[in-house]
Design an enzyme around this catalytic site. Structure first.
Site, PDB file in Angstrom:
ATOM      1  N   GLU A  42       0.697  -1.074  -0.112  1.00 46.58           N
ATOM      2  CA  GLU A  42       0.013  -0.066   0.006  1.00 46.58           C
ATOM      3  C   GLU A  42       0.917   1.397   0.052  1.00 46.58           C
ATOM      4  OE1 GLU A  42      -2.402   3.005   0.028  1.00 46.58           O
ATOM      5  OE2 GLU A  42      -3.201   1.069  -0.183  1.00 46.58           O
ATOM      6  N   CYS A  52     -15.663   6.823   1.122  1.00 46.22           N
ATOM      7  CA  CYS A  52     -16.950   7.613   0.950  1.00 46.22           C
ATOM      8  C   CYS A  52     -17.180   8.598   2.039  1.00 46.22           C
ATOM      9  CB  CYS A  52     -18.167   6.450   0.859  1.00 46.22           C
ATOM     10  SG  CYS A  52     -18.018   5.398  -0.374  1.00 46.22           S
ATOM     11  N   VAL A  89       4.013  -0.215  -5.751  1.00 44.58           N
ATOM     12  CA  VAL A  89       4.325  -1.431  -6.612  1.00 44.58           C
ATOM     13  C   VAL A  89       4.650  -0.592  -8.114  1.00 44.58           C
ATOM     14  CG1 VAL A  89       3.479  -3.473  -8.106  1.00 44.58           C
ATOM     15  CG2 VAL A  89       3.528  -3.160  -5.726  1.00 44.58           C
ATOM     16  N   ASP A 294     -12.224  -0.516  -7.467  1.00 43.21           N
ATOM     17  CA  ASP A 294     -12.364   0.783  -8.598  1.00 43.21           C
ATOM     18  C   ASP A 294     -11.528   0.692  -9.688  1.00 43.21           C
ATOM     19  OD1 ASP A 294     -13.986   1.770  -6.616  1.00 43.21           O
ATOM     20  OD2 ASP A 294     -12.918   3.402  -5.954  1.00 43.21           O
ATOM     21  N   TRP A 445     -50.076   3.858  -0.377  1.00 41.53           N
ATOM     22  CA  TRP A 445     -49.344   3.250  -1.784  1.00 41.53           C
ATOM     23  C   TRP A 445     -47.930   4.140  -1.450  1.00 41.53           C
ATOM     24  CZ3 TRP A 445     -50.188   0.134  -5.618  1.00 41.53           C
ATOM     25  CH2 TRP A 445     -51.762  -0.453  -5.630  1.00 41.53           C
ATOM     26  N   ARG A 453     -47.026   1.781 -10.766  1.00 41.44           N
ATOM     27  CA  ARG A 453     -48.778   1.895 -11.360  1.00 41.44           C
ATOM     28  C   ARG A 453     -48.786   2.651 -12.517  1.00 41.44           C
ATOM     29  NH1 ARG A 453     -53.088   2.630  -6.597  1.00 41.44           N
ATOM     30  NH2 ARG A 453     -54.520   2.317  -8.709  1.00 41.44           N
TER      31      ARG A 453
END
Length: 463
Positions: A42, A52, A89, A294, A445, A453
Site C-alpha cells: 500500500e 466515501c 508497486v 475501483d 401506496w 402503477r
C-alpha cells in the site's frame, strides 16, 4: 519416510483498501500462514478505510479520522498478513511472476515473487491537462491522505472562498462539507444540471437544494485552467465567460480506474479503462491473477454491458469473492444494477438502473414516468415531498431504472427498485409487492409503487 513439505504459496496484493484487504483477509480465513503467505503493498499511510466518508470528515460530521478506518495495519499484521505501507508497486513481471516495489520514503526498490496476484489499485481523481491543476491549493479527494492534505490547506488558508470543479457525488458532497466549514462555495459544472448520474429534470431538484444551502451553482461552464498568484498558489478558476476567485479548489470531476500498472503489463482493459475480469474476478486470460474494486469494469445487469462504478460496496464484495477463490474456494460476482445514494443537506438523492440516455445508448425503447408523493401518510406530521422517476421497457414492461429525490426516507427507497432490477421484474409485477406500511413510514401506496402503477399503465397504453 518422505519428510518433504508442500511449498507454501505466496499471494501478493497490490492496494491496501477495500478490495485488496478484503481479499487478503478472506484468503487468510481459508488458509493459514503455513499454507499461504500473504504480502500486501500500500503506497499510502492507511488501510481498510471508508473513502466515501471523507467528505463528512472534511465537513466535520465525522470528527475523528480514525473512525473511518475499519481495520488498522496492526490488526492486519496480527493475522499474519505482511502489510507494507508507503510501498508502491511500480512494475508487474507476468513472465517472471513477480512485482517490483519502491519504498516511497527511501526510494529503495526490490522484487517480490508471487504464485497468485491481486490487483486492487483503485481509482484516481480526474485532473484535466490544463494550466494550474497542480498548483498548491488544488485538491483531489480520493484517499485519506488526500483528505488530510485538504484539511491541512483549509487550516492554513486565510481566505474563505472555495470553488468545487464538477458536480457529481464527490463534488456535491464536498460543496456541502465546505459550506459547513464556513466557506463561500461556488460549484462550476460543465453539465446542464448537477448530478449527471440523474436525468436533468431530477438534477434540477438537486440544483435548487444546493442554492438553498447557500452554494452558488454555475452550470454549462467549461473550466479552462487554474489561475495562480505571485506565490504560485491558486487564486481563481478560469472559464471562457469569467473567472471565479478561489482560495482553495476541490476537484469533483470524477475518477478513472488506476490501471497504469496493468496496462504496462499488457493485461486486458475495457472501454472505460478498467481491468476486465470473469465472474470469479479473475483477470481474463490469467488464471492466477485477480482484480477488484475501483480499477475494474463490471457487468451491468440491466444493459448487459460493462461499466465502471467506483463504490466501496462493490469493492468489498469483489474482495470477498477474490479472497475465496485465491484461498481455494469458489465464489462469483454476478454484476451490478448501478445503485447509489447521496444527500445535500437534508435532501436525499438516489438512483439505480439506467437513465434515459443510458437506455437510448444501448438501443432500448422505454416509457418514462415521474410522480410526486410523500414520505409518510399525508396527514401524519412531518410528511415531506418526494419525486420518483421510473423507466420501463416498451412492450415488456421490464423495469429499467429509478431515480428518487426527496427528504427523510426517500433515499433508501431506491433499494426496493434495486432488488426489482436484480430480479428482472416488470413494473406490473412491482405493483403487487408487499411492502411495509404504517402512516409514520409510508402512504398506503408507497411512492415507488405509485410510480410502478403509472409506468405499468403507460406500458399497457403503448401496446
Amino acid at each position: 519416510m518422505n519428510m518433504s513439505r508442500t511449498r507454501r504459496e505466496r499471494l501478493v496484493v497490490i492496494g491496501g483498501d477495500a478490495a485488496g484487504m478484503s481479499a487478503a483477509s478472506q484468503a487468510r480465513r481459508l488458509k493459514g500462514p503455513d499454507e499461504l503467505e500473504i504480502v500486501a503493498f500500500e503506497r499510502g499511510h492507511f488501510t481498510s478505510y471508508s473513502a466515501c466518508g471523507i467528505p463528512y470528515w472534511v465537513g466535520g460530521d465525522v470528527t475523528d479520522r480514525d473512525r473511518l478506518i475499519a481495520r488498522t495495519p496492526e490488526e492486519h499484521r496480527a493475522r499474519d498478513i505482511d502489510l507494507r505501507l508507503r510501498t508502491e508497486v511500480t512494475d508487474i513481471d507476468l513472465d517472471g511472476q513477480r512485482v517490483r516495489a519502491r519504498d516511497v520514503d527511501s526510494g529503495a526498490e526490490s522484487w517480490t515473487s508471487y504464485d497468485k496476484l491481486v490487483i486492487a489499485t483503485g481509482a484516481r481523481p480526474i485532473r484535466p491537462d490544463m494550466p494550474g491543476m497542480d498548483a498548491p491549493g488544488v485538491h483531489g479527494v480520493q484517499t485519506l491522505d488526500d483528505g488530510q492534505a485538504l484539511l491541512d490547506t483549509l487550516a492554513r488558508t486565510r481566505g474563505r472562498r472555495a470553488v468545487v470543479v464538477g458536480a457529481g457525488y464527490i463534488g456535491v458532497e464536498m460543496a456541502e462539507a465546505l459550506i459547513n466549514r464556513g466557506y463561500e462555495v461556488t460549484v462550476v459544472n460543465r453539465g446542464s444540471e448537477p448530478m449527471s448520474t440523474l436525468d436533468p429534470d431530477m438534477g434540477r431538484l438537486v440544483h435548487k437544494a444546493m442554492e438553498g444551502l447557500g452554494i452558488t451553482m454555475v452550470n454549462d461552464a467549461e473550466v479552462t485552467g487554474i489561475l495562480t498568484g505571485d506565490d504560485d498558489r491558486v487564486r481563481a478558476v478560469a472559464t471562457p465567460d469569467r473567472d471565479f476567485p478561489a482560495d482553495v479548489v476541490v476537484l469533483g470531476i470524477g475518477v478513472r480506474p488506476e490501471t497504469t500498472l496493468a496496462k504496462a503489463a499488457g493485461l486486458p482493459l475495457g472501454i472505460h479503462g478498467g481491468l476486465l475480469t470473469d465472474r470469479s474476478m479473475r483477470v481474463r486470460g490469467h488464471d492466477n491473477i485477480w482484480a477488484g474494486g475501483d480499477c475494474v469494469e463490471v457487468l451491468d445487469l440491466v444493459s448487459g454491458q460493462e461499466r465502471h462504478i467506483a463504490l466501496g460496496t462493490h469493492a468489498n464484495k469483489h474482495g470477498q469473492v477474490i479472497g475465496t477463490n485465491a484461498g481455494g474456494g469458489y465464489a462469483t460476482f454476478p454484476g451490478v444494477v448501478g445503485t447509489a445514494v447521496s444527500k445535500v443537506c437534508d435532501l436525499e438523492i438516489a438512483r439505480t438502473g439506467l437513465r434515459e440516455k443510458d437506455a437510448h445508448r444501448v438501443g432500448l425503447r422505454f416509457e418514462a414516468v415521474t410522480i410526486e408523493s410523500t414520505s409518510r401518510a399525508g396527514y401524519y406530521p412531518d410528511a415531506s415531498p418526494m419525486t420518483v422517476k421510473m423507466l420501463a421497457e416498451l412492450r415488456t414492461g421490464r423495469l429499467l431504472g429509478v431515480q428518487i429525490v426527496g427528504r427523510e426516507g426517500a433515499g433508501k427507497r431506491v433499494d426496493i427498485a434495486a432488488v426489482a432490477l436484480t430480479a428482472g421484474m416488470t413494473v406490473e409485477q412491482m405493483t403487487t409487492l408487499d411492502l411495509g406500511y404504517a402512516p409514520p413510514f409510508s402512504p398506503v401506496w408507497d411512492p415507488v409503487l405509485v410510480a410502478a402503477r403509472k409506468a405499468a399503465a403507460k406500458v399497457r397504453g403503448s401496446l
